[in-house]
Write an enzyme that holds these catalytic residues in place. Structure first.
Site, PDB file in Angstrom:
ATOM      1  N   SER A 126      42.955 -54.911 -59.787  1.00 49.40           N
ATOM      2  CA  SER A 126      44.354 -54.525 -59.605  1.00 49.40           C
ATOM      3  C   SER A 126      45.271 -55.510 -60.305  1.00 49.40           C
ATOM      4  O   SER A 126      46.473 -55.303 -60.344  1.00 49.40           O
ATOM      5  CB  SER A 126      44.688 -54.460 -58.117  1.00 49.40           C
ATOM      6  OG  SER A 126      44.312 -55.654 -57.495  1.00 49.40           O
ATOM      7  N   HIS A 147      41.634 -48.223 -62.717  1.00 50.31           N
ATOM      8  CA  HIS A 147      42.195 -48.679 -61.447  1.00 50.31           C
ATOM      9  C   HIS A 147      42.411 -47.486 -60.507  1.00 50.31           C
ATOM     10  O   HIS A 147      43.275 -46.641 -60.760  1.00 50.31           O
ATOM     11  CB  HIS A 147      43.524 -49.412 -61.733  1.00 50.31           C
ATOM     12  CG  HIS A 147      44.131 -50.058 -60.545  1.00 50.31           C
ATOM     13  ND1 HIS A 147      45.470 -50.388 -60.475  1.00 50.31           N
ATOM     14  CD2 HIS A 147      43.598 -50.466 -59.363  1.00 50.31           C
ATOM     15  CE1 HIS A 147      45.723 -50.942 -59.315  1.00 50.31           C
ATOM     16  NE2 HIS A 147      44.605 -51.001 -58.621  1.00 50.31           N
ATOM     17  N   ASN A 197      51.094 -52.324 -59.573  1.00 52.69           N
ATOM     18  CA  ASN A 197      51.399 -53.471 -58.721  1.00 52.69           C
ATOM     19  C   ASN A 197      52.614 -54.262 -59.179  1.00 52.69           C
ATOM     20  O   ASN A 197      53.237 -54.957 -58.376  1.00 52.69           O
ATOM     21  CB  ASN A 197      50.172 -54.365 -58.598  1.00 52.69           C
ATOM     22  CG  ASN A 197      49.189 -53.759 -57.612  1.00 52.69           C
ATOM     23  OD1 ASN A 197      49.597 -53.271 -56.564  1.00 52.69           O
ATOM     24  ND2 ASN A 197      47.919 -53.745 -57.957  1.00 52.69           N
TER      25      ASN A 197
HETATM   26  N1  CAA Z   1      38.256 -40.071 -47.447  1.00 49.75           N
HETATM   27  C1  CAA Z   1      38.479 -38.751 -47.533  1.00 49.75           C
HETATM   28  N2  CAA Z   1      39.605 -38.167 -47.056  1.00 49.75           N
HETATM   29  C2  CAA Z   1      40.488 -38.957 -46.425  1.00 49.75           C
HETATM   30  C3  CAA Z   1      40.316 -40.336 -46.294  1.00 49.75           C
HETATM   31  C4  CAA Z   1      39.142 -40.895 -46.833  1.00 49.75           C
HETATM   32  N3  CAA Z   1      38.899 -42.202 -46.785  1.00 49.75           N
HETATM   33  N4  CAA Z   1      41.383 -40.845 -45.643  1.00 49.75           N
HETATM   34  C5  CAA Z   1      42.209 -39.826 -45.387  1.00 49.75           C
HETATM   35  N5  CAA Z   1      41.674 -38.679 -45.866  1.00 49.75           N
HETATM   36  C6  CAA Z   1      42.298 -37.372 -45.920  1.00 49.75           C
HETATM   37  C7  CAA Z   1      42.362 -36.691 -44.571  1.00 49.75           C
HETATM   38  O1  CAA Z   1      41.207 -35.923 -44.339  1.00 49.75           O
HETATM   39  C8  CAA Z   1      43.605 -35.829 -44.714  1.00 49.75           C
HETATM   40  O2  CAA Z   1      43.304 -34.624 -45.381  1.00 49.75           O
HETATM   41  P1  CAA Z   1      44.254 -33.314 -45.219  1.00 49.75           P
HETATM   42  O3  CAA Z   1      45.563 -33.661 -45.822  1.00 49.75           O
HETATM   43  O4  CAA Z   1      43.511 -32.260 -45.962  1.00 49.75           O
HETATM   44  O5  CAA Z   1      44.349 -33.081 -43.753  1.00 49.75           O
HETATM   45  C9  CAA Z   1      44.503 -36.639 -45.637  1.00 49.75           C
HETATM   46  O6  CAA Z   1      43.659 -37.560 -46.308  1.00 49.75           O
HETATM   47  C10 CAA Z   1      45.541 -37.369 -44.851  1.00 49.75           C
HETATM   48  O7  CAA Z   1      44.879 -38.155 -43.876  1.00 49.75           O
HETATM   49  P2  CAA Z   1      45.355 -38.265 -42.345  1.00 49.75           P
HETATM   50  O8  CAA Z   1      46.028 -36.994 -41.914  1.00 49.75           O
HETATM   51  O9  CAA Z   1      44.232 -38.790 -41.526  1.00 49.75           O
HETATM   52  O10 CAA Z   1      46.359 -39.439 -42.396  1.00 49.75           O
HETATM   53  P3  CAA Z   1      47.770 -39.511 -43.037  1.00 49.75           P
HETATM   54  O11 CAA Z   1      48.445 -38.198 -43.164  1.00 49.75           O
HETATM   55  O12 CAA Z   1      48.401 -40.593 -42.249  1.00 49.75           O
HETATM   56  O13 CAA Z   1      47.470 -39.997 -44.517  1.00 49.75           O
HETATM   57  C11 CAA Z   1      47.046 -41.604 -46.182  1.00 49.75           C
HETATM   58  C12 CAA Z   1      46.755 -41.166 -44.775  1.00 49.75           C
HETATM   59  C13 CAA Z   1      46.411 -40.603 -47.163  1.00 49.75           C
HETATM   60  C14 CAA Z   1      46.397 -42.972 -46.363  1.00 49.75           C
HETATM   61  C15 CAA Z   1      48.599 -41.615 -46.417  1.00 49.75           C
HETATM   62  O14 CAA Z   1      49.208 -42.351 -45.407  1.00 49.75           O
HETATM   63  C16 CAA Z   1      48.983 -42.212 -47.738  1.00 49.75           C
HETATM   64  O15 CAA Z   1      48.952 -41.539 -48.767  1.00 49.75           O
HETATM   65  N6  CAA Z   1      49.401 -43.502 -47.732  1.00 49.75           N
HETATM   66  C17 CAA Z   1      49.733 -44.251 -48.933  1.00 49.75           C
HETATM   67  C18 CAA Z   1      48.476 -44.822 -49.503  1.00 49.75           C
HETATM   68  C19 CAA Z   1      48.744 -45.645 -50.719  1.00 49.75           C
HETATM   69  O16 CAA Z   1      49.853 -45.893 -51.138  1.00 49.75           O
HETATM   70  N7  CAA Z   1      47.653 -46.104 -51.336  1.00 49.75           N
HETATM   71  C20 CAA Z   1      47.715 -46.960 -52.486  1.00 49.75           C
HETATM   72  C21 CAA Z   1      47.537 -48.385 -52.028  1.00 49.75           C
HETATM   73  S1  CAA Z   1      47.681 -49.493 -53.377  1.00 49.75           S
HETATM   74  C22 CAA Z   1      46.121 -49.551 -54.026  1.00 49.75           C
HETATM   75  O17 CAA Z   1      45.188 -48.983 -53.550  1.00 49.75           O
HETATM   76  C23 CAA Z   1      45.913 -50.288 -55.274  1.00 49.75           C
HETATM   77  C24 CAA Z   1      46.200 -51.727 -55.349  1.00 49.75           C
HETATM   78  O18 CAA Z   1      45.959 -52.255 -56.435  1.00 49.75           O
HETATM   79  C25 CAA Z   1      46.733 -52.558 -54.282  1.00 49.75           C
END
Ligand code: CAA
Length: 290
Positions: A126, A147, A197
């Site tokens: 990242s 990434h 980032n």
């Molecule tokens: N594997 C498969 N499916 C998953 C999963 C996983 N690990 N985690 C969640 N899901 C799916 C769920 O089954 C659900 O599917 P549907 O929409 O079909 O129902 C969907 O994702 C949403 O999950 P939840 O309803 O349980 O939870 P939520 O609505 O609170 O969503 C989230 C969770 C997807 C994490 C959402 O909160 C989100 O998009 N958050 C932002 C995440 C983000 O910004 N990530 C980037 C981080 S930065 C990074 O990674 C890089 C870096 O360099 C730092």
């Protein structure tokens, strides 16, 4: 766009990102060799992948019979040299080990010796320079950043980072591969923090400053972004999700790499990391996770 000839993928590192990457490749029909230093990490990764594939099946996103098929496509090993076996050799290895340059440099030097000359070496870093990692190998034109975002099975983006030396064939192969995963690849040049980032971390940092200065509570800051800007998580919930230690490391790298004081980590973030409050993974960050 050249036709994809890649069928086998190596993934180094079976943590959250490595297992997510193995998950999406196996789900898309690729054979995956997942490699980590401890058998225990590999068993946990397989469990996590099974749970997440079942979650997708339960939501109707994946036929149930494909859960076992996808899992069967993932081979695990603690022996890095297994990647060299001819009937096994991956055409691309994606490194998703801990975010330390010395560790990744050693891995890239070793993979460069182990893998067939035509294999691509990609990193899920990242924040570490792709150009510098490429320079650790005898195949710098075949080194690239791939990434992914957490949770990998859910997030649509793959940020593809060209190092200074990366050639067009490598870029095209990784671009095509990302599309076969159902992801959207976005092209970025090598620069500290890439785009994701460099823009996300100052948001998280400023959110921490507002809490430190008593402008608002963590809950209020997060609600502003969820309700006012339709972010799925507010910046401080997201910081807990990413890990506060990871956020501080990336901010330090941005500060050092770009030389601008605007990237200095918020003292509250640094103190929380010093206290071992790393977010979700340690049970406490801006919020508690009992
Ligand atoms: N594997 C498969 N499916 C998953 C999963 C996983 N690990 N985690 C969640 N899901 C799916 C769920 O089954 C659900 O599917 P549907 O929409 O079909 O129902 C969907 O994702 C949403 O999950 P939840 O309803 O349980 O939870 P939520 O609505 O609170 O969503 C989230 C969770 C997807 C994490 C959402 O909160 C989100 O998009 N958050 C932002 C995440 C983000 O910004 N990530 C980037 C981080 S930065 C990074 O990674 C890089 C870096 O360099 C730092």
């Amino acid at each position: 766009m050249p036709e994809n000839t890649i069928q086998t993928i190596g993934v180094i590192g079976a943590g959250t990102m490595g297992s997510g990457i193995a998950h999406v490749f196996a789900r898309s029909g690729f054979s995956v060799i997942l490699c980590d230093i401890q058998q225990d990490f590999l068993l946990k990764a397989k469990d996590r992948i099974r749970t997440n594939l079942n979650r997708e099946a339960a939501k109707g996103k994946l036929p149930q019979d494909q859960v076992d098929q996808a899992l069967a496509r993932i081979t695990t090993t603690t022996d890095r040299t297994a990647l060299a076996q001819a009937d096994f050799a991956p055409q691309i290895v994606i490194e998703a080990a801990s975010e330390r340059f010395d560790l990744k440099a050693e891995l890239f030097q070793s993979l460069d010796k182990i893998l067939p000359a035509e294999a691509i070496l990609a990193t899920n870093t990242s924040s570490i320079s792709i150009t510098k990692l490429a320079a650790q190998t005898q195949r710098p034109a075949q080194v690239i950043g791939m990434h992914f975002f957490n949770p990998v099975p859910v997030m649509a983006l793959v940020e593809i980072i060209r190092g200074l030396q990366t050639n067009q064939a490598t870029y095209d192969a990784v671009h095509a591969l990302s599309k076969l995963l159902g992801k959207t690849p976005i092209e970025v040049n090598d620069s500290p923090g890439f785009v994701s980032n460099r823009v996300l971390m100052p948001l998280i940092n400023e959110a921490a400053f507002t809490v430190m200065e008593g402008v608002a509570t963590a809950e209020a800051v997060d609600q502003v972004f969820q309700l006012g800007m339709a972010h799925p998580m507010g910046p401080l919930t997201l910081a807990d999700f990413i890990g506060l230690d990871v956020c501080v490391d990336i901010l330090r790298m941005l500060h050092q790499g770009l030389g601008d004081p605007k990237y200095r980590p918020c003292p509250l973030l640094v103190r929380m990391v010093d206290a071992g409050w790393l977010g979700r993974k340690s049970g406490r960050g801006f919020y508690s996770y009992p």
